[in-house]
Design a protein around this motif. Structure first.
Motif, PDB file in Angstrom:
ATOM      1  N   ARG A  31       0.817  -1.218   0.000  1.00  0.00           N
ATOM      2  CA  ARG A  31       0.000   0.000   0.000  1.00  0.00           C
ATOM      3  C   ARG A  31       0.849   1.266   0.000  1.00  0.00           C
ATOM      4  NH1 ARG A  31      -4.197  -2.402   4.399  1.00  0.00           N
ATOM      5  NH2 ARG A  31      -5.811  -3.136   2.955  1.00  0.00           N
ATOM      6  N   GLY A  46       1.361   2.887  -3.298  1.00  0.00           N
ATOM      7  CA  GLY A  46       0.256   3.688  -3.800  1.00  0.00           C
ATOM      8  C   GLY A  46       0.144   5.051  -3.160  1.00  0.00           C
ATOM      9  N   GLU A  58       2.371   6.952 -10.000  1.00  0.00           N
ATOM     10  CA  GLU A  58       1.202   6.098 -10.182  1.00  0.00           C
ATOM     11  C   GLU A  58       1.646   4.644 -10.282  1.00  0.00           C
ATOM     12  OE1 GLU A  58      -0.795   7.411 -13.658  1.00  0.00           O
ATOM     13  OE2 GLU A  58       0.549   6.409 -15.056  1.00  0.00           O
ATOM     14  N   ILE A  59       0.810   3.753  -9.787  1.00  0.00           N
ATOM     15  CA  ILE A  59       1.092   2.326  -9.815  1.00  0.00           C
ATOM     16  C   ILE A  59       0.296   1.703 -10.945  1.00  0.00           C
ATOM     17  CG2 ILE A  59       1.203   0.205  -8.467  1.00  0.00           C
ATOM     18  CD1 ILE A  59       2.788   2.582  -7.315  1.00  0.00           C
ATOM     19  N   ARG A  60       0.975   0.938 -11.760  1.00  0.00           N
ATOM     20  CA  ARG A  60       0.315   0.274 -12.869  1.00  0.00           C
ATOM     21  C   ARG A  60       0.457  -1.239 -12.760  1.00  0.00           C
ATOM     22  NH1 ARG A  60       1.611   3.887 -18.308  1.00  0.00           N
ATOM     23  NH2 ARG A  60       0.776   5.874 -17.525  1.00  0.00           N
ATOM     24  N   TRP A 119      -5.768  -1.054  -7.753  1.00  0.00           N
ATOM     25  CA  TRP A 119      -4.916  -0.372  -8.723  1.00  0.00           C
ATOM     26  C   TRP A 119      -5.370  -0.649 -10.149  1.00  0.00           C
ATOM     27  CZ3 TRP A 119       0.236  -2.052  -5.984  1.00  0.00           C
ATOM     28  CH2 TRP A 119       0.450  -1.223  -4.862  1.00  0.00           C
TER      29      TRP A 119
END
Length: 448
Positions: free
Chosen positions: A209, A212, A218-220, A252
């Motif tokens: 977490r 994030g 940004e998390i992809r 996500w």
């Protein structure tokens, strides 16, 4: 009076010393460490932005300041020049407990692994944690994209460090050179890659977490990779920790993209097969796509993908290193033992013990060391009637000095702490770690 040496001042060593003085009101303990600083991986392995975990140093300090516990830093055990042989150490104490961790790294065993730009995550962590053995290898210099191979907490830590900026890193105790380099880094894309699926990843949900919550990042995730895991669509049968991980990843997946400055990709079902070079250094990683087999593992598909990277960090596990003079099982990377008693003790009698990772392998969390240490100490104290039958020196430090070894006492460590606080004040930061042997030892001598 039972005199015990504990080799290693990390959590397993401190918990061993704590159990010894709590369970026996007469035992005295010397905690030896090859470094002039205590706390082991809590000082040199916990990410600098994890202040809550690093605060565990306060608990370990209480152990090392106990009236029957003495810290002796700068004492190297082994068979090399300037090192104290295992056999000689055994002569100085009624018992010796080795809590030396797992200092080696597992390797990928693929072509290109030795290319410049390819490192173990441990080497990278040691650099930004100011370990005096670390080298400034220009890890992030000229890199625009990084690949972290592994999906455990260390992999998540290094990805987070690569994505943080000056504002987040400056309040930490990170050494100034590492802070400057990371703040100037041009890395804008980090891939954290595992060969199996999300339900089998080893990171904890808290660590996951945190990715994030990074600013300007940004998390992809790749929904096709996530869907390959049979437990992803319905995680209800998973253990709670894995189920929570899947829930984070699903969030996500649903969030989509938002055009942040940096991107962290969390990838699955990719097995590294080769590191590719350009201009004599690593430029990309070639992966084979995998898929679940029928036995809880994965198999190759014969399909490949190449990911650009000028920095590759492998985070695929630790491994114990043999200490000259002690038995060793190369298959497990541990010292053979029975409830902490070293088997095939070179001394031919009880008196040599192990605790922590060198005993059980690199498994568990910091708290796992508590019951592990207690088991070893219970065995040691049961052997006490035999151990006390052998005479040992009144003060082993005198014998160490006769061998040309001048230990760093607790006062020396306190002097290092003062020097680090003073350095931070000069830099307009909080405490800033000293990062090389000469500076550490000079500071320690100032408190002698």
């Amino acid at each position: 009076m039972l005199r015990v040496a504990v080799v290693g001042s990390g959590p397993s060593g401190c918990y061993t010393a704590q159990n010894l003085v709590q369970l026996d009101p007469t035992v005295v303990v010397d905690v030896l460490d090859r470094l002039p600083c205590p706390y082991g991986l809590v000082r040199y392995g916990v990410a600098p932005d994890h202040e809550k975990i690093k605060s565990l140093q306060g608990n370990l300090r209480t152990v090392l300041e106990h009236e029957r516990v003495r810290f002796l830093g700068g004492v190297r055990i082994g068979g090399g020049p300037g090192e104290l042989p295992v056999a000689r150490l055994r002569e100085l104490y009624h018992a010796v407990v080795y809590c030396v961790g797992a200092a080696g790294d597992r390797r990928l065993g693929i072509p290109g692994e030795e290319l410049p730009g390819s490192w173990s995550a441990t080497e990278f962590v040691s650099w930004y944690s100011a370990h005096p053995d670390a080298i400034d290898a220009g890890f992030v210099r000229d890199a625009r994209s990084a690949v972290v191979i592994g999906v455990g907490n260390v992999a998540v830590d290094v990805a987070r460090m690569l994505a943080r900026g000056m504002a987040e890193l400056s309040p930490t105790d990170m050494p100034q050179a590492a802070l400057t380099a990371l703040a100037a880094s041009r890395i804008r894309e980090v891939h954290v890659v595992g060969r199996r699926g999300p339900s089998q990843a080893r990171f904890t949900t808290k660590e996951l977490r945190e990715l994030g919550a990074l600013p300007d990042t940004e998390i992809r995730v790749d929904p096709h990779e996530l869907a390959l895991d049979p437990a992803y669509a319905d995680p209800s049968a998973l253990p709670a920790a894995q189920r929570r991980n899947v829930e984070v990843l699903r969030g996500w997946d649903a969030a989509g993209t938002r055009g942040a400055e940096r991107r962290i990709w969390v990838r699955f079902f990719l097995r590294p097969v080769e590191l590719l070079a350009d201009g004599g250094r690593v430029s990309a990683v070639r992966f084979e796509r995998t898929e679940p087999d029928e036995h809880g593992g994965v198999r190759g598909t014969g399909r490949y993908e190449t990911v650009d990277a000028q920095l590759v960090l492998r985070s695929v596990g630790y491994r114990g290193v043999q200490l000259a003079g002690l038995p060793f099982d190369p298959a497990t990377g541990t010292v053979p033992h029975a409830a902490g008693r070293v088997l095939h003790d070179p001394a031919g009698a009880p008196g040599t013990y192990v605790a922590g990772w060198i005993k059980r392998g690199p498994t568990g969390v910091i708290g796992t060391n508590r019951p592990d240490a207690k088991e070893t100490v219970t065995s040691l104290l049961a052997d006490a009637p035999v151990l006390l039958g052998r005479a040992v020196p009144e003060d082993p430090v005198t014998a160490l000095r006769a061998l040309g070894i001048e230990p760093v006492a607790w006062s020396g460590w306190q002097a290092i702490e003062r020097a680090e606080a003073a350095l931070g004040a000069r830099l307009g930061r909080g405490v800033v770690k000293l990062a090389d042997w000469d500076t550490l030892l000079t500071a320690a001598r100032s408190g002698a």
